[in-house]
Design a protein around this motif. Structure first.
Motif, PDB file in Angstrom:
ATOM      1  N   ARG A 102      -8.960  -2.082  -5.676  1.00 47.70           N
ATOM      2  CA  ARG A 102      -8.130  -2.264  -4.488  1.00 47.70           C
ATOM      3  C   ARG A 102      -7.396  -3.611  -4.516  1.00 47.70           C
ATOM      4  NH1 ARG A 102      -7.808  -0.650   0.972  1.00 47.70           N
ATOM      5  NH2 ARG A 102      -7.509  -2.524   2.180  1.00 47.70           N
ATOM      6  N   GLU A 103      -8.150  -4.648  -4.893  1.00 48.60           N
ATOM      7  CA  GLU A 103      -7.554  -5.998  -4.958  1.00 48.60           C
ATOM      8  C   GLU A 103      -6.424  -6.042  -5.984  1.00 48.60           C
ATOM      9  OE1 GLU A 103     -11.621  -8.377  -3.800  1.00 48.60           O
ATOM     10  OE2 GLU A 103     -10.805  -8.627  -5.832  1.00 48.60           O
ATOM     11  N   LEU A 104      -6.672  -5.408  -7.136  1.00 43.92           N
ATOM     12  CA  LEU A 104      -5.648  -5.407  -8.199  1.00 43.92           C
ATOM     13  C   LEU A 104      -4.401  -4.649  -7.733  1.00 43.92           C
ATOM     14  CD1 LEU A 104      -7.913  -4.668 -11.304  1.00 43.92           C
ATOM     15  CD2 LEU A 104      -6.773  -6.829 -10.773  1.00 43.92           C
ATOM     16  N   PHE A 105      -4.657  -3.519  -7.085  1.00 45.97           N
ATOM     17  CA  PHE A 105      -3.539  -2.689  -6.600  1.00 45.97           C
ATOM     18  C   PHE A 105      -2.714  -3.485  -5.583  1.00 45.97           C
ATOM     19  CE2 PHE A 105      -1.116   0.579  -4.641  1.00 45.97           C
ATOM     20  CZ  PHE A 105      -1.177   1.721  -5.413  1.00 45.97           C
ATOM     21  N   LEU A 106      -3.406  -4.099  -4.650  1.00 43.90           N
ATOM     22  CA  LEU A 106      -2.696  -4.784  -3.562  1.00 43.90           C
ATOM     23  C   LEU A 106      -2.066  -6.107  -3.993  1.00 43.90           C
ATOM     24  CD1 LEU A 106      -5.055  -3.959  -0.562  1.00 43.90           C
ATOM     25  CD2 LEU A 106      -2.767  -3.045  -1.004  1.00 43.90           C
ATOM     26  N   SER A 107      -2.441  -6.582  -5.205  1.00 43.86           N
ATOM     27  CA  SER A 107      -1.763  -7.785  -5.708  1.00 43.86           C
ATOM     28  C   SER A 107      -0.791  -7.400  -6.834  1.00 43.86           C
ATOM     29  CB  SER A 107      -2.777  -8.845  -6.141  1.00 43.86           C
ATOM     30  OG  SER A 107      -3.696  -8.286  -7.055  1.00 43.86           O
ATOM     31  N   PHE A 108      -0.523  -6.084  -6.943  1.00 51.37           N
ATOM     32  CA  PHE A 108       0.503  -5.544  -7.846  1.00 51.37           C
ATOM     33  C   PHE A 108       0.253  -5.886  -9.320  1.00 51.37           C
ATOM     34  CE2 PHE A 108       2.400  -6.283  -3.656  1.00 51.37           C
ATOM     35  CZ  PHE A 108       2.707  -4.974  -3.318  1.00 51.37           C
ATOM     36  N   GLN A 109      -1.026  -5.926  -9.711  1.00 51.68           N
ATOM     37  CA  GLN A 109      -1.347  -6.231 -11.116  1.00 51.68           C
ATOM     38  C   GLN A 109      -1.334  -4.939 -11.929  1.00 51.68           C
ATOM     39  OE1 GLN A 109      -4.189  -9.348 -11.842  1.00 51.68           O
ATOM     40  NE2 GLN A 109      -4.352  -9.656  -9.641  1.00 51.68           N
ATOM     41  N   ILE A 110      -0.122  -4.499 -12.149  1.00 52.19           N
ATOM     42  CA  ILE A 110       0.101  -3.164 -12.712  1.00 52.19           C
ATOM     43  C   ILE A 110      -0.614  -2.945 -14.054  1.00 52.19           C
ATOM     44  CG2 ILE A 110       2.338  -3.794 -13.774  1.00 52.19           C
ATOM     45  CD1 ILE A 110       3.329  -0.970 -12.735  1.00 52.19           C
ATOM     46  N   ASP A 111      -0.693  -3.984 -14.900  1.00 51.43           N
ATOM     47  CA  ASP A 111      -1.324  -3.803 -16.215  1.00 51.43           C
ATOM     48  C   ASP A 111      -2.853  -3.754 -16.137  1.00 51.43           C
ATOM     49  OD1 ASP A 111       1.118  -3.723 -17.428  1.00 51.43           O
ATOM     50  OD2 ASP A 111       1.190  -5.906 -17.742  1.00 51.43           O
ATOM     51  N   ALA A 112      -3.390  -4.282 -15.047  1.00 53.46           N
ATOM     52  CA  ALA A 112      -4.857  -4.339 -14.942  1.00 53.46           C
ATOM     53  C   ALA A 112      -5.436  -3.136 -14.206  1.00 53.46           C
ATOM     54  CB  ALA A 112      -5.259  -5.622 -14.217  1.00 53.46           C
ATOM     55  N   VAL A 113      -4.592  -2.409 -13.484  1.00 63.62           N
ATOM     56  CA  VAL A 113      -5.086  -1.297 -12.667  1.00 63.62           C
ATOM     57  C   VAL A 113      -5.683  -0.168 -13.535  1.00 63.62           C
ATOM     58  CG1 VAL A 113      -4.274   0.623 -11.230  1.00 63.62           C
ATOM     59  CG2 VAL A 113      -3.803  -1.710 -10.541  1.00 63.62           C
ATOM     60  N   CYS A 169      -6.056   4.833  -3.081  1.00 65.78           N
ATOM     61  CA  CYS A 169      -4.621   4.601  -3.325  1.00 65.78           C
ATOM     62  C   CYS A 169      -3.812   4.873  -2.056  1.00 65.78           C
ATOM     63  CB  CYS A 169      -4.103   5.521  -4.424  1.00 65.78           C
ATOM     64  SG  CYS A 169      -4.526   4.968  -6.051  1.00 65.78           S
ATOM     65  N   GLN A 170      -4.206   5.925  -1.364  1.00 61.15           N
ATOM     66  CA  GLN A 170      -3.467   6.266  -0.147  1.00 61.15           C
ATOM     67  C   GLN A 170      -3.565   5.122   0.874  1.00 61.15           C
ATOM     68  OE1 GLN A 170      -4.364  10.138   1.377  1.00 61.15           O
ATOM     69  NE2 GLN A 170      -3.084   9.848   3.166  1.00 61.15           N
ATOM     70  N   GLU A 171      -4.773   4.577   1.023  1.00 60.23           N
ATOM     71  CA  GLU A 171      -4.957   3.434   1.926  1.00 60.23           C
ATOM     72  C   GLU A 171      -4.086   2.256   1.491  1.00 60.23           C
ATOM     73  OE1 GLU A 171      -9.624   4.281   2.679  1.00 60.23           O
ATOM     74  OE2 GLU A 171      -9.057   2.220   2.140  1.00 60.23           O
ATOM     75  N   CYS A 172      -4.089   2.005   0.179  1.00 59.09           N
ATOM     76  CA  CYS A 172      -3.297   0.875  -0.354  1.00 59.09           C
ATOM     77  C   CYS A 172      -1.807   1.109  -0.091  1.00 59.09           C
ATOM     78  CB  CYS A 172      -3.520   0.710  -1.856  1.00 59.09           C
ATOM     79  SG  CYS A 172      -5.155   0.123  -2.282  1.00 59.09           S
ATOM     80  N   MET A 173      -1.359   2.353  -0.311  1.00 57.67           N
ATOM     81  CA  MET A 173       0.064   2.662  -0.096  1.00 57.67           C
ATOM     82  C   MET A 173       0.421   2.452   1.375  1.00 57.67           C
ATOM     83  SD  MET A 173       1.321   3.420  -2.977  1.00 57.67           S
ATOM     84  CE  MET A 173       2.937   3.859  -2.422  1.00 57.67           C
ATOM     85  N   GLU A 174      -0.535   2.827   2.254  1.00 58.77           N
ATOM     86  CA  GLU A 174      -0.269   2.631   3.680  1.00 58.77           C
ATOM     87  C   GLU A 174      -0.151   1.146   4.020  1.00 58.77           C
ATOM     88  OE1 GLU A 174      -3.228   5.073   5.569  1.00 58.77           O
ATOM     89  OE2 GLU A 174      -2.139   6.862   4.919  1.00 58.77           O
ATOM     90  N   GLU A 175      -1.007   0.353   3.375  1.00 58.66           N
ATOM     91  CA  GLU A 175      -0.968  -1.094   3.619  1.00 58.66           C
ATOM     92  C   GLU A 175       0.359  -1.688   3.116  1.00 58.66           C
ATOM     93  OE1 GLU A 175      -4.753  -2.890   3.018  1.00 58.66           O
ATOM     94  OE2 GLU A 175      -3.855  -4.900   2.880  1.00 58.66           O
ATOM     95  N   VAL A 176       0.748  -1.296   1.909  1.00 61.46           N
ATOM     96  CA  VAL A 176       2.017  -1.780   1.351  1.00 61.46           C
ATOM     97  C   VAL A 176       3.173  -1.301   2.236  1.00 61.46           C
ATOM     98  CG1 VAL A 176       3.581  -1.659  -0.650  1.00 61.46           C
ATOM     99  CG2 VAL A 176       1.126  -1.841  -1.012  1.00 61.46           C
ATOM    100  N   GLY A 177       3.083  -0.039   2.648  1.00 61.05           N
ATOM    101  CA  GLY A 177       4.127   0.528   3.509  1.00 61.05           C
ATOM    102  C   GLY A 177       4.247  -0.225   4.831  1.00 61.05           C
ATOM    103  N   GLY A 178       3.092  -0.599   5.385  1.00 62.84           N
ATOM    104  CA  GLY A 178       3.091  -1.347   6.639  1.00 62.84           C
ATOM    105  C   GLY A 178       3.788  -2.690   6.479  1.00 62.84           C
ATOM    106  N   LYS A 179       3.550  -3.348   5.339  1.00 64.82           N
ATOM    107  CA  LYS A 179       4.173  -4.662   5.102  1.00 64.82           C
ATOM    108  C   LYS A 179       5.673  -4.514   4.831  1.00 64.82           C
ATOM    109  CE  LYS A 179       0.094  -7.229   3.843  1.00 64.82           C
ATOM    110  NZ  LYS A 179      -0.702  -7.909   2.831  1.00 64.82           N
ATOM    111  N   PHE A 180       6.037  -3.356   4.276  1.00 64.34           N
ATOM    112  CA  PHE A 180       7.467  -3.063   4.098  1.00 64.34           C
ATOM    113  C   PHE A 180       8.110  -2.900   5.481  1.00 64.34           C
ATOM    114  CE2 PHE A 180      10.885   0.167   3.521  1.00 64.34           C
ATOM    115  CZ  PHE A 180      11.683  -0.502   2.608  1.00 64.34           C
ATOM    116  N   ALA A 193       4.200  -0.355  -6.402  1.00 64.91           N
ATOM    117  CA  ALA A 193       3.069   0.384  -5.830  1.00 64.91           C
ATOM    118  C   ALA A 193       3.169   1.859  -6.221  1.00 64.91           C
ATOM    119  CB  ALA A 193       3.038   0.231  -4.314  1.00 64.91           C
ATOM    120  N   GLY A 194       4.380   2.394  -6.155  1.00 69.78           N
ATOM    121  CA  GLY A 194       4.603   3.793  -6.526  1.00 69.78           C
ATOM    122  C   GLY A 194       4.240   4.049  -7.982  1.00 69.78           C
TER     123      GLY A 194
END
Ligand code: B12
Length: 212
Positions: free
Chosen positions: A8-19, A40-51, A64-65
């Protein structure tokens, strides 16, 4: 979900190579493949909320996508070993004007894992293509995914065309996606609506008589 904390932390900090490697590490530790979809759905919602609040812009959404896509590709083969008792043929797509597909893809993964044959037409699909595919495949379920309000009118057009071609009685129509509502489904004449892929799966299983 302690197990997915690092993921979750990696996803939310956009560390695409580490995910990707973290997905593998979690799976090796015994994490259930389905748990990644929910996370992932929760993470997408969080990213979406910040968008929504202006903290993030399109590049964050795109990354994120991409991460989401990568994760679903990795877990897809593992989900397929699940219960595949139901069968049915489903045409799926995102209507014209809308290019979002992540939620549609989650639903597709679950439907295929459950034994459905899914004809995925992709995104920005013209109304006539949905109807032609239903006719050509004899599908008994049509699923449309909408994330932007501009997709409502094209979805209504699909229902009108199904009627016009005398196909409406042969196919049950379900719409899904963050922007859809029950009222919208009623207005365009769809049979069901959901914002949850798992609920969507339950609904389509009742359509084919294979649900609980
Ligand atoms: C990721 C994202 C993008 C990505 C899409 C990446 C991709 N490959 O799909 C990119 C960056 C490309 C993008 C582009 C745009 N986006 Co956008 N995007 C989002 C975001 C952040 C998340 C959407 C998402 O994937 N959610 C996660 C998935 C898992 O959720 P979901 O789709 O709802 O799916 C779940 C259920 O609904 C269900 N489900 C989904 N479909 C179906 C179908 C069936 C049949 C069933 C049964 C179930 C089902 O299953 C899923 C799991 O449970 C949302 C904001 C948000 N908060 O939602 C904005 C959002 C949808 N985007 C928005 C906008 C405006 C745009 C752009 C127009 C931006 C721009 N200015 O260019 C363009 C759209 C261009 C177009 N013509 O479509 C708006 C829409 C507003 C509106 N009401 O019309 C939102 C709401 C953001 C906002 N608040 O402004 N976007």
């Amino acid at each position: 979900m302690e197990d997915l904390k690092k993921f979750r932390e990696l996803f939310l900090s956009f560390q695409i190579d580490a995910v990707g490697p973290e997905v593998k590490a979690c799976l090796d530790r015994g994490t259930a493949p389905k748990a990644f979809l929910a996370c992932c759905q929760e993470c997408m919602e969080e990213v979406g909320g910040k968008f929504d609040t202006g903290e993030y812009y399109l590049p964050e959404l795109v990354v994120a996508g991409e991460m989401f896509k990568d994760v679903s590709e990795r877990i897809k083969p593992l989900l397929k070993t699940g219960d595949s008792t139901s069968t049915g043929t489903l045409v799926l797509g995102t209507p014209q004007g809308d290019i979002h597909h992540l939620g549609k893809d989650i639903f597709k993964v679950l439907a295929e894992a459950s034994g459905f044959t899914v004809h995925d037409l992709g995104v920005d699909v013209p109304a006539a293509s949905f109807v032609d595919k239903v006719e050509a495949t004899g599908a008994t379920i049509l699923g449309m995914s909408a994330l932007i309000t501009a997709a409502f009118e094209p979805m209504g057009e699909v229902l009108r065309l199904l009627d016009e071609k005398g196909l409406r009685q042969m196919v049950r129509v379900i719409i899904g996606g963050g922007v859809t509502t029950r009222e919208m489904a009623d207005r365009i004449g769809a049979d069901a609506q959901t914002r949850d892929a798992y609920e969507g799966l339950k609904i389509v299983r009742t359509f084919t008589g294979t649900g609980e």
